[in-house]
Design an enzyme around this catalytic site. Structure first.
Site, PDB file in Angstrom:
ATOM      1  N   GLN A 128       0.833  -1.204   0.000  1.00 44.35           N
ATOM      2  CA  GLN A 128       0.000   0.000   0.000  1.00 44.35           C
ATOM      3  C   GLN A 128       0.865   1.249   0.000  1.00 44.35           C
ATOM      4  OE1 GLN A 128      -2.433   1.513   3.494  1.00 44.35           O
ATOM      5  NE2 GLN A 128      -4.070   0.693   2.220  1.00 44.35           N
ATOM      6  N   GLY A 129       0.783   2.035  -1.049  1.00 40.72           N
ATOM      7  CA  GLY A 129       1.535   3.280  -1.180  1.00 40.72           C
ATOM      8  C   GLY A 129       0.626   4.482  -1.016  1.00 40.72           C
ATOM      9  N   SER A 131       0.495   6.667   2.464  1.00 39.24           N
ATOM     10  CA  SER A 131       1.081   7.700   3.327  1.00 39.24           C
ATOM     11  C   SER A 131       2.372   8.258   2.749  1.00 39.24           C
ATOM     12  CB  SER A 131       1.353   7.126   4.712  1.00 39.24           C
ATOM     13  OG  SER A 131       0.160   6.754   5.360  1.00 39.24           O
ATOM     14  N   SER A 163       3.472  -0.958   3.420  1.00 37.63           N
ATOM     15  CA  SER A 163       3.444  -2.313   3.978  1.00 37.63           C
ATOM     16  C   SER A 163       3.897  -3.348   2.962  1.00 37.63           C
ATOM     17  CB  SER A 163       2.022  -2.650   4.440  1.00 37.63           C
ATOM     18  OG  SER A 163       1.525  -1.675   5.312  1.00 37.63           O
ATOM     19  N   GLU A 246     -10.364  -1.366   4.871  1.00 36.26           N
ATOM     20  CA  GLU A 246      -9.272  -1.429   5.838  1.00 36.26           C
ATOM     21  C   GLU A 246      -9.798  -1.259   7.260  1.00 36.26           C
ATOM     22  OE1 GLU A 246      -4.774   0.339   6.132  1.00 36.26           O
ATOM     23  OE2 GLU A 246      -6.351   1.714   5.502  1.00 36.26           O
TER      24      GLU A 246
END
Length: 384
Positions: A128-129, A131, A163, A246
Site C-alpha cells: 500500500q503506497g 502515506s 506495507s 481497511e
C-alpha cells in the site's frame, strides 16, 4: 443477523474444522520474522491451499472469483481458523483485504480478470503506497505527482510506511494528477508494478525490530494508464472504498485473536498468582465484555457491508476507533500479568504489545476516526 448457526452453517463449520485438522499438521515450519522471502513463500503457500480447498476469497462476490459466501460463513471461517492456530493473511493482507476488494468493487472487467485471480491463488503480493512523510493523517495532502504522457503516467515522489513493499509485486498507489484542483479532487488511484524502473525501496525498522514497512522513492516511474482504477482525479472516492475495507473488515480476524489472548492471559494469571489481585480481575472482565461487544459490532459491520453491495460503511470507523484502544489496553494488561518478564522480547505477547502501540495511528488515526464519527454519524459540523 441471526447469531445462532443454521443447519447449513453448522455443516460448513464442521467441514472447515475437519479440513483444518487435516492440513495444519502438514504445514512447514514458520519462517523467522526477519526472513521476508521465506515469509512471502509461506504466506503464499497457505493462500494456495485455501484456494485449492475452496476457501479463498470466501466472502468475495462470485463474479470477482470468490465463493459468494454469506457474512455468517465468513465469520465462521475467521473464528475457526483462528481457534485452530491457522496462518493469517500475512504478506497477502493488502491484496486480500484492501486492494483486491477495491478492484472487485471499482475495477473494470479486464482489471478484475488480471489482478483478482493471482491474489486469490497466492501468486502475487500487493503493498500500500498511500502515506507520505508530510501526508499521514491528512492523506489528501499527498504530493507524489503523476503527469500524463500518452498511455502512461510519469510518477515522481515518495511514500512511507509502505506495507510489505520489499516483497510486493504490485502497489496500490495514490498520486496527485491535478495540482490545481482542491486537494481531495486531484488524486488518482493507480496499480503500480513494483519491478518498474525508477523505484527504490528502503525497509524501515519498527520498535519491535521487524521490517514490514518501507520507504518507497519514485523517480519518473512510468505507470500504464490501464493501471488506473476509477477515473482520473476520482481517486479520493476510490480511496474511501479502500479505507472502508481497511477499517471495516480487515481487522475481523484480529478480534478473534484478541479474545483468544484474553483467555490465555486469564489462565496465566491464575498460574503465576496475579489472579489474586481484584483490580486485575475486574480489568480482565471488562476487556472480555469489550471484545465480545466488538465481535458483535464486527458481525453487524460485515452484514451491513453485504447488504449494501460489499463495501463497509462508516460503522467501520466506530469499530476501528474502539478496537485500537481496546487492543492497546489488552496488551498493557499482558505486561501487568507478566511482571518483569514483560521486558523479555522472547516472551509471548511482548512483541505484540509493542506492535499494539501503532494501532491508534495505522489505518487512520483515532483523531481521524473521531472526526468521521462526529461528522458522518452524529451529523456534527466540520471543525475549522
Amino acid at each position: 443477523m441471526d447469531l445462532a448457526d443454521t443447519p447449513e452453517e453448522r455443516e460448513f463449520r464442521a467441514r472447515l474444522r475437519e479440513w483444518l485438522a487435516k492440513v495444519l499438521p502438514t504445514l512447514p515450519r514458520k519462517p523467522s520474522p526477519d526472513d521476508w522471502p521465506g515469509r512471502r513463500a509461506y504466506d503464499l503457500g497457505w493462500q494456495r491451499m485455501l484456494y485449492d480447498a475452496g476457501y479463498a476469497g470466501l466472502h468475495w462476490p462470485v463474479d470477482a472469483g470468490g465463493q459468494g459466501a454469506t457474512p455468517t460463513q465468513h465469520l465462521i471461517f475467521l473464528e475457526e481458523t483462528e481457534k485452530a492456530g491457522a496462518p493469517y493473511v500475512g504478506a497477502n493482507f493488502v491484496g486480500l483485504l484492501h486492494a483486491g476488494p477495491t478492484i472487485a468493487a471499482e475495477g473494470t472487467a479486464e482489471q478484475r480478470a488480471r489482478w483478482l485471480p493471482p491474489i486469490l491463488r497466492g501468486e502475487e503480493v500487493w503493498c500500500q503506497g498511500f502515506s507520505e512523510p508530510d501526508a499521514g493523517s491528512d492523506l489528501a495532502a499527498l504530493r507524489t505527482r503523476a503527469c500524463r504522457d500518452g498511455d502512461h503516467y510519469v510518477v515522481s515522489g515518495s511514500k512511507i510506511w509502505t506495507s510489505h513493499a520489499e516483497v510486493a509485486d504490485w502497489c496500490e498507489l495514490l498520486v496527485r494528477t491535478d495540482p490545481e484542483a482542491p486537494k481531495h479532487r486531484g488524486i488518482t488511484w493507480l496499480a503500480l508494478p513494483m519491478d518498474t524502473p525508477g523505484i527504490t525501496v528502503r525497509p524501515l525498522k519498527t520498535l519491535a525490530g521487524s521490517a514490514e514497512f518501507a520507504e518507497v522513492f519514485l523517480d519518473e516511474v512510468r505507470v500504464p494508464v490501464s493501471g488506473r482504477v476509477g477515473d482520473e482525479n476520482d481517486g479520493w472516492r476510490v480511496t474511501m472504498v479502500t479505507l472502508s475495507f481497511e477499517r471495516g473488515t480487515a481487522f475481523v480476524g484480529e478480534v478473534v485473536a484478541c479474545r483468544r489472548v484474553l483467555g490465555e492471559l486469564a489462565r496465566t494469571a491464575r498460574k503465576n498468582g496475579r489472579w489474586d489481585d481484584p483490580a486485575l480481575r475486574r480489568r480482565l472482565g471488562r476487556l472480555n465484555a469489550e471484545f465480545r461487544a466488538l465481535w458483535r459490532l464486527t458481525q453487524w459491520n460485515v452484514s451491513e457491508a453485504e447488504r449494501t453491495g460489499g463495501v463497509p460503511g462508516v460503522g467501520g470507523s466506530v469499530f476501528k476507533l474502539r478496537y485500537s484502544h481496546a487492543r492497546q489496553e489488552l496488551y498493557d494488561t499482558t505486561a501487568e500479568v507478566l511482571g518483569p518478564d514483560a521486558l523479555d522480547l522472547d516472551r509471548p505477547w511482548v512483541l505484540d504489545r509493542l506492535s499494539s502501540l501503532s494501532y491508534t495511528i495505522a489505518a487512520g488515526t483515532s483523531q481521524i476516526q473521531r472526526n468521521i464519527v462526529a461528522e458522518r454519524i452524529l451529523g456534527l459540523p466540520k471543525g475549522r
